[in-house]
Design an enzyme around this catalytic site. Structure first.
Site, PDB file in Angstrom:
ATOM      1  N   ASN A  49       6.908  -0.885   1.936  1.00  0.00           N
ATOM      2  CA  ASN A  49       7.551  -2.002   2.326  1.00  0.00           C
ATOM      3  C   ASN A  49       8.952  -2.123   3.270  1.00  0.00           C
ATOM      4  O   ASN A  49       9.461  -3.299   3.497  1.00  0.00           O
ATOM      5  CB  ASN A  49       7.345  -3.446   1.617  1.00  0.00           C
ATOM      6  CG  ASN A  49       6.247  -3.340   0.782  1.00  0.00           C
ATOM      7  OD1 ASN A  49       5.085  -3.125   1.282  1.00  0.00           O
ATOM      8  ND2 ASN A  49       5.911  -3.204  -0.849  1.00  0.00           N
ATOM      9  N   HIS A 138       0.444 -14.186  -4.765  1.00  0.00           N
ATOM     10  CA  HIS A 138       0.929 -12.966  -5.355  1.00  0.00           C
ATOM     11  C   HIS A 138       0.753 -13.049  -6.969  1.00  0.00           C
ATOM     12  O   HIS A 138       0.726 -14.295  -7.543  1.00  0.00           O
ATOM     13  CB  HIS A 138       2.099 -12.685  -5.065  1.00  0.00           C
ATOM     14  CG  HIS A 138       2.578 -11.296  -5.466  1.00  0.00           C
ATOM     15  ND1 HIS A 138       3.435 -11.151  -6.653  1.00  0.00           N
ATOM     16  CD2 HIS A 138       2.508 -10.074  -5.050  1.00  0.00           C
ATOM     17  CE1 HIS A 138       3.861  -9.621  -6.745  1.00  0.00           C
ATOM     18  NE2 HIS A 138       3.320  -9.191  -5.765  1.00  0.00           N
ATOM     19  N   GLU A 182       2.660 -18.349   0.150  1.00  0.00           N
ATOM     20  CA  GLU A 182       3.323 -17.346   0.741  1.00  0.00           C
ATOM     21  C   GLU A 182       3.418 -17.626   2.214  1.00  0.00           C
ATOM     22  O   GLU A 182       2.810 -18.131   2.649  1.00  0.00           O
ATOM     23  CB  GLU A 182       2.820 -15.729   0.392  1.00  0.00           C
ATOM     24  CG  GLU A 182       2.872 -15.583  -1.063  1.00  0.00           C
ATOM     25  CD  GLU A 182       2.014 -14.206  -1.132  1.00  0.00           C
ATOM     26  OE1 GLU A 182       1.858 -13.333  -0.303  1.00  0.00           O
ATOM     27  OE2 GLU A 182       1.441 -13.980  -2.394  1.00  0.00           O
ATOM     28  N   SER A 186       0.654 -10.860   1.205  1.00  0.00           N
ATOM     29  CA  SER A 186       0.799  -9.331   0.936  1.00  0.00           C
ATOM     30  C   SER A 186      -0.379  -8.650   0.973  1.00  0.00           C
ATOM     31  O   SER A 186      -0.288  -7.298   1.350  1.00  0.00           O
ATOM     32  CB  SER A 186       1.414  -9.354  -0.364  1.00  0.00           C
ATOM     33  OG  SER A 186       0.688  -9.711  -1.332  1.00  0.00           O
ATOM     34  N   ASP A 211       7.019 -18.210  -0.648  1.00  0.00           N
ATOM     35  CA  ASP A 211       7.395 -17.127  -1.021  1.00  0.00           C
ATOM     36  C   ASP A 211       7.460 -16.134   0.318  1.00  0.00           C
ATOM     37  O   ASP A 211       6.569 -16.017   1.059  1.00  0.00           O
ATOM     38  CB  ASP A 211       6.299 -16.429  -2.139  1.00  0.00           C
ATOM     39  CG  ASP A 211       6.528 -14.819  -2.174  1.00  0.00           C
ATOM     40  OD1 ASP A 211       7.283 -14.034  -1.491  1.00  0.00           O
ATOM     41  OD2 ASP A 211       6.237 -14.490  -3.270  1.00  0.00           O
ATOM     42  N   HIS A 214       7.500 -11.033   2.367  1.00  0.00           N
ATOM     43  CA  HIS A 214       6.947 -10.057   3.535  1.00  0.00           C
ATOM     44  C   HIS A 214       7.370 -10.721   4.772  1.00  0.00           C
ATOM     45  O   HIS A 214       7.315 -10.121   5.770  1.00  0.00           O
ATOM     46  CB  HIS A 214       5.502  -9.641   3.462  1.00  0.00           C
ATOM     47  CG  HIS A 214       5.155  -9.011   2.184  1.00  0.00           C
ATOM     48  ND1 HIS A 214       5.271  -7.853   2.087  1.00  0.00           N
ATOM     49  CD2 HIS A 214       4.539  -9.549   1.248  1.00  0.00           C
ATOM     50  CE1 HIS A 214       4.798  -7.209   0.972  1.00  0.00           C
ATOM     51  NE2 HIS A 214       4.449  -8.400   0.119  1.00  0.00           N
ATOM     52  N   LYS A 242      12.115  -5.304  -0.113  1.00  0.00           N
ATOM     53  CA  LYS A 242      11.258  -4.881   0.983  1.00  0.00           C
ATOM     54  C   LYS A 242      11.742  -4.800   2.287  1.00  0.00           C
ATOM     55  O   LYS A 242      12.525  -3.653   2.609  1.00  0.00           O
ATOM     56  CB  LYS A 242      10.170  -6.135   0.905  1.00  0.00           C
ATOM     57  CG  LYS A 242       9.252  -5.759  -0.216  1.00  0.00           C
ATOM     58  CD  LYS A 242       8.205  -7.022  -0.523  1.00  0.00           C
ATOM     59  CE  LYS A 242       7.573  -6.506  -1.636  1.00  0.00           C
ATOM     60  NZ  LYS A 242       6.929  -7.690  -2.396  1.00  0.00           N
TER      61      LYS A 242
HETATM   62  C1  LIG Z   1       6.495  -7.741  -3.920  1.00  0.00           C
HETATM   63  C2  LIG Z   1       6.027  -9.164  -4.095  1.00  0.00           C
HETATM   64  C3  LIG Z   1       6.790 -10.131  -4.916  1.00  0.00           C
HETATM   65  C4  LIG Z   1       7.420  -9.170  -6.039  1.00  0.00           C
HETATM   66  O1  LIG Z   1       8.882  -8.951  -5.608  1.00  0.00           O
HETATM   67  P1  LIG Z   1       9.713  -7.732  -6.498  1.00  0.00           P
HETATM   68  O2  LIG Z   1      10.803  -7.906  -5.826  1.00  0.00           O
HETATM   69  O3  LIG Z   1       8.891  -6.475  -5.886  1.00  0.00           O
HETATM   70  O4  LIG Z   1       9.360  -7.961  -7.766  1.00  0.00           O
HETATM   71  C5  LIG Z   1       6.702 -11.279  -4.983  1.00  0.00           C
HETATM   72  N1  LIG Z   1       5.744 -12.114  -4.002  1.00  0.00           N
HETATM   73  C6  LIG Z   1       5.351 -11.365  -3.029  1.00  0.00           C
HETATM   74  C7  LIG Z   1       4.404 -11.932  -2.127  1.00  0.00           C
HETATM   75  C8  LIG Z   1       5.424 -10.007  -3.121  1.00  0.00           C
HETATM   76  O5  LIG Z   1       4.748  -9.324  -2.176  1.00  0.00           O
END
Ligand SMILES: *Cc1c(COP(=O)(O)O)cnc(C)c1O
Length: 387
Positions: A49, A138, A182, A186, A211, A214, A242
């Site tokens: 990522n 997620h 989101e 993801s 969220d 990404h 990421k």
């Molecule tokens: C990766 C991810 C998370 C978690 O984040 P980390 O910092 O890796 O724990 C939360 N939400 C989504 C949509 C993700 O893809």
């Protein structure tokens, strides 16, 4: 001698194996910024990522080292004890400015943020909060909903008519409403319609939680995320591991939201603060990301080339419009076999299986980077033709 627990665990693991669902850890290394497998073979990385290649950026690595040297390897306590430094507050201010919000708060990880901020928000105000959550949110959001022990209604993925139906049926009931989504999903790589979600939230008196794991760094004006494009999102969450190439996560929003989380969010209060090296890396990426337009254009072009190539071969890419490009295969075994064949050709594209995705939709999940040059993309596309 094996304990009863071990015997049970071994039975469960054998069942996972039989269903092609067993997960195993594989070591990789990055030498001179290139991904290598355990045998030292260089692979084209289509699974990380690290969308802008920032985890390997000289300035990011240098500032991480410099801040560790100057401030120490670890933060000695939680944030409310002695874990807050001037550099912690400065990075939070810089994050807030980047996201166009009044304030921001660092978290140890995105999982921790979602798992603990959502239940905290559900406890605000009188009466029970009703949560409305996209079906593809997620695992950490799902975890947060469960921990909230509030009524959670799951709407079909990106189906705002379905969501509006639920909100209408809920109208007149006491308590607050919270919508969770989101901005870039993801596993499918498609986007939420944030302006439409905002309208819905406003019409039904709901708060909107987005969220941006990404999207941050990649999409929106200067990579500030999709929430920055429309404004008005109540709670913006994102990760720093990421596109930011570092580690940790943040929540951004109003001053009141952040001050309240400082007082009432257990996943913020009862954990050790992020270490100086991580803060240094984040500080450097915040300097770099707004100016990385060339990398964002390259990333979008790489993604479009891959989608076009997959469409030509009749793969379903599930409405992806971003750097996350799924190629749906179907069964677990077939997805694993496809990933193995790509790896034989020097491409690392990890197979994603249930329970991460729905049964029957096991897939290759390509996560592209701006650092994949024309030669790497050509090799990736050639390997697809041989699948
Ligand atoms: C990766 C991810 C998370 C978690 O984040 P980390 O910092 O890796 O724990 C939360 N939400 C989504 C949509 C993700 O893809």
């Amino acid at each position: 001698m094996h304990s009863t627990l071990d015997i049970l665990l071994q039975q469960q693991l054998a069942a996972l194996d039989a269903a092609h669902r067993r997960r195993r850890l594989r070591p990789f290394s990055w030498v001179d910024g290139r991904l290598r497998d355990a045998g030292g073979r260089v692979l084209i990385d289509a699974s990380s990522n690290d969308y802008l290649g920032l985890s390997q950026h000289p300035l990011v690595k240098a500032r991480a080292a410099e801040w560790a040297e100057r401030h120490g390897a670890g933060a000695p306590a939680s944030r409310l004890v002695t874990g807050t430094r001037d550099i912690t507050l400065a990075v939070e201010e810089k994050l807030a400015a980047f996201k166009g919000c009044e304030a921001a708060l660092l978290f140890s990880s995105g999982f921790q943020a979602n798992a603990t901020v959502i239940p905290s928000l559900a406890r605000v105000g009188a009466g029970e909060t009703a949560i409305f959550s996209d079906a593809l949110n997620h695992a950490s959001i799902v975890h947060g909903c469960r921990a909230a022990r509030a009524q959670t209604q799951v709407f079909r993925h990106n189906d705002l008519d379905h969501l509006e139906d639920m909100l209408r049926r809920h109208a007149g009931k006491p308590g607050r409403r919270l919508i969770l989504t989101e901005s870039v999903f993801s596993m499918d790589g498609d986007r939420a319609d944030l302006p439409a979600l905002l309208q819905l939230a406003e019409r039904h008196g709901a708060a909107l939680y987005v969220d941006e794991a990404h999207a941050s760094g990649v999409l929106g004006p200067q990579g500030r995320g999709l929430a920055a494009e429309c404004g008005g999102v109540d709670i913006v969450m994102g990760t720093l591991g990421k596109a930011f190439g570092a580690f940790g996560a943040y929540v951004a929003g109003s001053r009141a939201l952040i001050d309240w989380l400082v007082n009432c969010c257990p996943g913020f209060i009862y954990t050790t603060a992020l270490p100086p090296a991580v803060l240094g890396a984040v500080d450097a990426t915040l300097d770099l990301v707004p100016g990385m337009e060339r990398e964002r254009v390259q990333l979008a072009q790489n993604s479009q080339r891959l989608r076009d190539a997959l469409a030509l071969r009749n793969y379903d890419t599930l409405g992806s419009t971003t750097q996350i490009v799924p190629a749906v295969i179907g069964s677990e075994a077939d997805a694993l076999a496809a990933a193995r064949r790509l790896e034989d050709a020097g491409i690392l594209a990890v197979a994603i299986r249930p329970p991460t995705v729905a049964a029957g939709t096991s897939r290759l999940r390509f996560a592209l980077g701006s650092h994949l040059d024309d030669e790497a993309m050509a090799r990736l596309l050639a390997a697809l033709s041989d699948l």
